[in-house]
Design a protein around this motif. Sequence first.
Motif, PDB file in Angstrom:
ATOM      1  N   UNK A  54       0.812  -1.213   0.000  1.00  0.00           N
ATOM      2  CA  UNK A  54       0.000   0.000   0.000  1.00  0.00           C
ATOM      3  C   UNK A  54       0.848   1.267   0.000  1.00  0.00           C
ATOM      4  N   UNK A  55       1.923   1.271   0.787  1.00  0.00           N
ATOM      5  CA  UNK A  55       2.785   2.448   0.846  1.00  0.00           C
ATOM      6  C   UNK A  55       3.514   2.650  -0.476  1.00  0.00           C
ATOM      7  N   UNK A  56       3.997   1.559  -1.056  1.00  0.00           N
ATOM      8  CA  UNK A  56       4.690   1.662  -2.335  1.00  0.00           C
ATOM      9  C   UNK A  56       3.748   2.123  -3.440  1.00  0.00           C
ATOM     10  N   UNK A  57       2.509   1.632  -3.399  1.00  0.00           N
ATOM     11  CA  UNK A  57       1.549   2.056  -4.420  1.00  0.00           C
ATOM     12  C   UNK A  57       1.211   3.536  -4.260  1.00  0.00           C
ATOM     13  N   UNK A  58       0.987   3.973  -3.033  1.00  0.00           N
ATOM     14  CA  UNK A  58       0.690   5.390  -2.824  1.00  0.00           C
ATOM     15  C   UNK A  58       1.857   6.249  -3.280  1.00  0.00           C
ATOM     16  N   UNK A  59       3.065   5.813  -2.984  1.00  0.00           N
ATOM     17  CA  UNK A  59       4.239   6.564  -3.446  1.00  0.00           C
ATOM     18  C   UNK A  59       4.233   6.691  -4.968  1.00  0.00           C
ATOM     19  N   UNK A  60       3.970   5.598  -5.659  1.00  0.00           N
ATOM     20  CA  UNK A  60       3.936   5.631  -7.121  1.00  0.00           C
ATOM     21  C   UNK A  60       2.859   6.577  -7.627  1.00  0.00           C
ATOM     22  N   UNK A  61       1.678   6.503  -7.039  1.00  0.00           N
ATOM     23  CA  UNK A  61       0.554   7.323  -7.489  1.00  0.00           C
ATOM     24  C   UNK A  61       0.850   8.810  -7.313  1.00  0.00           C
ATOM     25  N   UNK A  62       1.320   9.186  -6.124  1.00  0.00           N
ATOM     26  CA  UNK A  62       1.596  10.596  -5.856  1.00  0.00           C
ATOM     27  C   UNK A  62       2.756  11.093  -6.704  1.00  0.00           C
ATOM     28  N   UNK A  63       3.789  10.291  -6.811  1.00  0.00           N
ATOM     29  CA  UNK A  63       4.953  10.696  -7.602  1.00  0.00           C
ATOM     30  C   UNK A  63       4.565  10.927  -9.053  1.00  0.00           C
ATOM     31  N   UNK A  64       3.799  10.010  -9.626  1.00  0.00           N
ATOM     32  CA  UNK A  64       3.417  10.133 -11.029  1.00  0.00           C
ATOM     33  C   UNK A  64       2.425  11.278 -11.250  1.00  0.00           C
ATOM     34  N   UNK A  65       1.467  11.417 -10.360  1.00  0.00           N
ATOM     35  CA  UNK A  65       0.465  12.486 -10.513  1.00  0.00           C
ATOM     36  C   UNK A  65       1.120  13.859 -10.419  1.00  0.00           C
ATOM     37  N   UNK A  66       2.040  13.996  -9.485  1.00  0.00           N
ATOM     38  CA  UNK A  66       2.756  15.260  -9.321  1.00  0.00           C
ATOM     39  C   UNK A  66       3.648  15.540 -10.527  1.00  0.00           C
ATOM     40  N   UNK A  67       4.414  14.541 -10.932  1.00  0.00           N
ATOM     41  CA  UNK A  67       5.312  14.719 -12.075  1.00  0.00           C
ATOM     42  C   UNK A  67       4.531  15.055 -13.345  1.00  0.00           C
ATOM     43  N   UNK A  68       3.367  14.426 -13.513  1.00  0.00           N
ATOM     44  CA  UNK A  68       2.548  14.726 -14.694  1.00  0.00           C
ATOM     45  C   UNK A  68       2.146  16.201 -14.699  1.00  0.00           C
ATOM     46  N   UNK A  69       1.694  16.705 -13.569  1.00  0.00           N
ATOM     47  CA  UNK A  69       1.274  18.109 -13.497  1.00  0.00           C
ATOM     48  C   UNK A  69       2.452  19.068 -13.680  1.00  0.00           C
ATOM     49  N   UNK A  70       3.621  18.667 -13.230  1.00  0.00           N
ATOM     50  CA  UNK A  70       4.799  19.498 -13.445  1.00  0.00           C
ATOM     51  C   UNK A  70       5.190  19.523 -14.921  1.00  0.00           C
ATOM     52  N   UNK A  71       5.197  18.368 -15.550  1.00  0.00           N
ATOM     53  CA  UNK A  71       5.622  18.277 -16.946  1.00  0.00           C
ATOM     54  C   UNK A  71       4.632  18.960 -17.885  1.00  0.00           C
ATOM     55  N   UNK A  72       3.360  19.017 -17.499  1.00  0.00           N
ATOM     56  CA  UNK A  72       2.323  19.648 -18.322  1.00  0.00           C
ATOM     57  C   UNK A  72       1.713  20.843 -17.577  1.00  0.00           C
TER      58      UNK A  72
END
Length: 225
Positions: free
Chosen positions: A107-125
């Motif tokens: 669960x912790x690893x999945x949350x890390x992946x979700x937040x990291x990707x969602x944040x990076x997506x908003x930064x890149x776009x």
Amino acid sequence: MPKRQARWTAQDLADDPRLKDDSPGLWRADLGEVPRGLLTSAVRCFAANGFHATTTRDISEGVGLSPAAMYVHFPSKELVLFEIIRAGHERALAYVQEPSVLAVEGSADRLRQVICRYTAWHARHHVAARVSQYELAGLTAEHYGAVLELRHRTNEFFRDTVARGVADGSFAQVDVKRVTRAMLSLSIDLVRWYRLEGSDSPEQVGEFYADLALKLVAHPGAHRS
């Protein structure tokens, strides 16, 4: 966001580094080169001047076309906005729901992946994401409803990710709704200030925000020495 001035010309918008992001890669593959160019021009116009202050002339001039050229591809300025906002919400949600993320067991690893990707997506776009988040008032009621459904799906996915960890004991007994809202706000708010030419890459910002998110759900005393 660039400081508003009386009028941003097409050249101003094309040259301003604060309006540079990966938005040109967001548009549907079935759209031709011209409509994709119009969407990219509109993103910059809406981000700099706002939806209501932007004219069809502004959008068309951004790709070197006459003011009437936009109507060949989009019957109205509002439909251009809807295409941008819909694409932004759909792509961001799809990015955090990729099979590689859903396959993560912990669960912790999945949350890390979700937040990291969602944040990076908003930064890149960040320019398109800024329009997607802050120009919703320009949509018709029907189009706003369609986007609202996407936002509900995103919120539900994040809540389920946090609730999964609460249920299996990985996370503390937090208020899932409030914590999820805080996580989403962190990941989205950066579109107001982030620049691709800054010191932190989208992935670095994503990792940092993922650390913050995990602290929000950590058991009391977990981070104390």
